[in-house]
Design a protein around this motif. Structure first.
Motif, mmCIF file in Angstrom:
data_model
loop_
_atom_site.group_PDB
_atom_site.id
_atom_site.type_symbol
_atom_site.label_atom_id
_atom_site.label_comp_id
_atom_site.label_asym_id
_atom_site.label_seq_id
_atom_site.Cartn_x
_atom_site.Cartn_y
_atom_site.Cartn_z
ATOM 1 N N ALA A 24 -34.062 56.713 16.701
ATOM 2 C CA ALA A 24 -34.582 55.658 15.835
ATOM 3 C C ALA A 24 -34.610 56.082 14.371
ATOM 4 O O ALA A 24 -34.500 55.243 13.477
ATOM 5 C CB ALA A 24 -35.980 55.252 16.289
ATOM 6 N N SER A 25 -34.725 57.367 14.100
ATOM 7 C CA SER A 25 -34.805 57.824 12.711
ATOM 8 C C SER A 25 -33.473 58.336 12.186
ATOM 9 O O SER A 25 -33.436 58.984 11.142
ATOM 10 C CB SER A 25 -35.865 58.923 12.588
ATOM 11 N N ARG A 26 -32.395 58.015 12.872
ATOM 12 C CA ARG A 26 -31.073 58.495 12.434
ATOM 13 C C ARG A 26 -30.684 57.851 11.104
ATOM 14 O O ARG A 26 -31.213 56.808 10.721
ATOM 15 C CB ARG A 26 -30.032 58.222 13.496
ATOM 16 N N ASP A 27 -29.738 58.455 10.433
ATOM 17 C CA ASP A 27 -29.259 57.960 9.140
ATOM 18 C C ASP A 27 -28.244 56.850 9.390
ATOM 19 O O ASP A 27 -27.187 57.088 9.956
ATOM 20 C CB ASP A 27 -28.627 59.101 8.345
ATOM 21 N N ARG A 28 -28.584 55.651 8.970
ATOM 22 C CA ARG A 28 -27.702 54.503 9.208
ATOM 23 C C ARG A 28 -27.089 53.966 7.922
ATOM 24 O O ARG A 28 -26.636 52.835 7.882
ATOM 25 C CB ARG A 28 -28.490 53.399 9.890
ATOM 26 N N THR A 29 -27.063 54.752 6.863
ATOM 27 C CA THR A 29 -26.562 54.255 5.589
ATOM 28 C C THR A 29 -25.047 54.333 5.488
ATOM 29 O O THR A 29 -24.475 53.771 4.566
ATOM 30 C CB THR A 29 -27.178 55.038 4.422
ATOM 31 N N THR A 30 -24.370 55.015 6.399
ATOM 32 C CA THR A 30 -22.924 55.171 6.274
ATOM 33 C C THR A 30 -22.198 53.838 6.423
ATOM 34 O O THR A 30 -21.213 53.595 5.753
ATOM 35 C CB THR A 30 -22.400 56.168 7.315
ATOM 36 N N GLY A 31 -22.659 52.952 7.299
ATOM 37 C CA GLY A 31 -21.997 51.677 7.501
ATOM 38 C C GLY A 31 -22.318 50.656 6.428
ATOM 39 O O GLY A 31 -21.606 49.669 6.269
ATOM 40 N N ASP A 32 -23.394 50.865 5.684
ATOM 41 C CA ASP A 32 -23.806 49.885 4.684
ATOM 42 C C ASP A 32 -22.827 49.793 3.526
ATOM 43 O O ASP A 32 -22.669 48.725 2.938
ATOM 44 C CB ASP A 32 -25.196 50.226 4.144
ATOM 45 N N ILE A 33 -22.172 50.875 3.183
ATOM 46 C CA ILE A 33 -21.272 50.881 2.032
ATOM 47 C C ILE A 33 -20.100 49.937 2.271
ATOM 48 O O ILE A 33 -19.759 49.121 1.406
ATOM 49 C CB ILE A 33 -20.794 52.314 1.736
ATOM 50 N N GLU A 35 -20.040 47.406 4.330
ATOM 51 C CA GLU A 35 -20.555 46.041 4.391
ATOM 52 C C GLU A 35 -20.858 45.500 3.001
ATOM 53 O O GLU A 35 -20.594 44.329 2.716
ATOM 54 C CB GLU A 35 -21.814 46.000 5.251
ATOM 55 N N LEU A 36 -21.388 46.345 2.131
ATOM 56 C CA LEU A 36 -21.672 45.893 0.767
ATOM 57 C C LEU A 36 -20.384 45.623 0.003
ATOM 58 O O LEU A 36 -20.316 44.676 -0.785
ATOM 59 C CB LEU A 36 -22.511 46.932 0.031
ATOM 60 N N GLY A 38 -17.596 44.588 1.360
ATOM 61 C CA GLY A 38 -17.106 43.320 1.910
ATOM 62 C C GLY A 38 -17.872 42.134 1.347
ATOM 63 O O GLY A 38 -17.288 41.093 1.051
ATOM 64 N N TYR A 39 -19.175 42.302 1.185
ATOM 65 C CA TYR A 39 -19.975 41.216 0.609
ATOM 66 C C TYR A 39 -19.608 40.986 -0.852
ATOM 67 O O TYR A 39 -19.550 39.840 -1.300
ATOM 68 C CB TYR A 39 -21.466 41.539 0.729
ATOM 69 N N ALA A 40 -19.298 42.056 -1.599
ATOM 70 C CA ALA A 40 -18.886 41.906 -3.000
ATOM 71 C C ALA A 40 -17.550 41.157 -3.075
ATOM 72 O O ALA A 40 -17.371 40.286 -3.935
ATOM 73 C CB ALA A 40 -18.776 43.269 -3.667
ATOM 74 N N ARG A 41 -16.618 41.473 -2.173
ATOM 75 C CA ARG A 41 -15.343 40.737 -2.153
ATOM 76 C C ARG A 41 -15.568 39.273 -1.802
ATOM 77 O O ARG A 41 -14.946 38.379 -2.376
ATOM 78 C CB ARG A 41 -14.382 41.383 -1.152
ATOM 79 N N PHE A 42 -16.470 39.012 -0.868
ATOM 80 C CA PHE A 42 -16.783 37.633 -0.496
ATOM 81 C C PHE A 42 -17.370 36.874 -1.679
ATOM 82 O O PHE A 42 -16.999 35.735 -1.952
ATOM 83 C CB PHE A 42 -17.764 37.648 0.683
ATOM 84 N N ARG A 43 -18.287 37.510 -2.403
ATOM 85 C CA ARG A 43 -18.907 36.875 -3.557
ATOM 86 C C ARG A 43 -17.870 36.574 -4.632
ATOM 87 O O ARG A 43 -17.876 35.499 -5.228
ATOM 88 C CB ARG A 43 -19.992 37.814 -4.109
#
Length: 60
Positions: A24-33, A35-36, A38-43
């Protein structure tokens, strides 16, 4: 022997809680980059689609 079995139950619970806590306390920030990005391209695409002078999409 029955007392040993009753002592193993909390031991397994502690081991399971430790495994769950580390998961539960693992580092999950690697996938966020990605996704962000992709969201910037969408915007950007949405801003271009709504820009004045841009051709309106065809409706069938």
């Amino acid at each position: 022997m029955a007392a040993l079995a009753w002592l193993l139950i909390p031991l397994f619970a502690v081991v399971g809680a430790a495994i769950w806590g580390s998961w539960a306390s693992r580092d999950r920030t690697t996938g966020d980059i990605a996704e962000l990005n992709g969201y910037a391209r969408f915007r950007d695409a949405m801003e271009k689609a709504g820009a004045p002078g841009a051709p309106a999409p065809e409706v069938h």
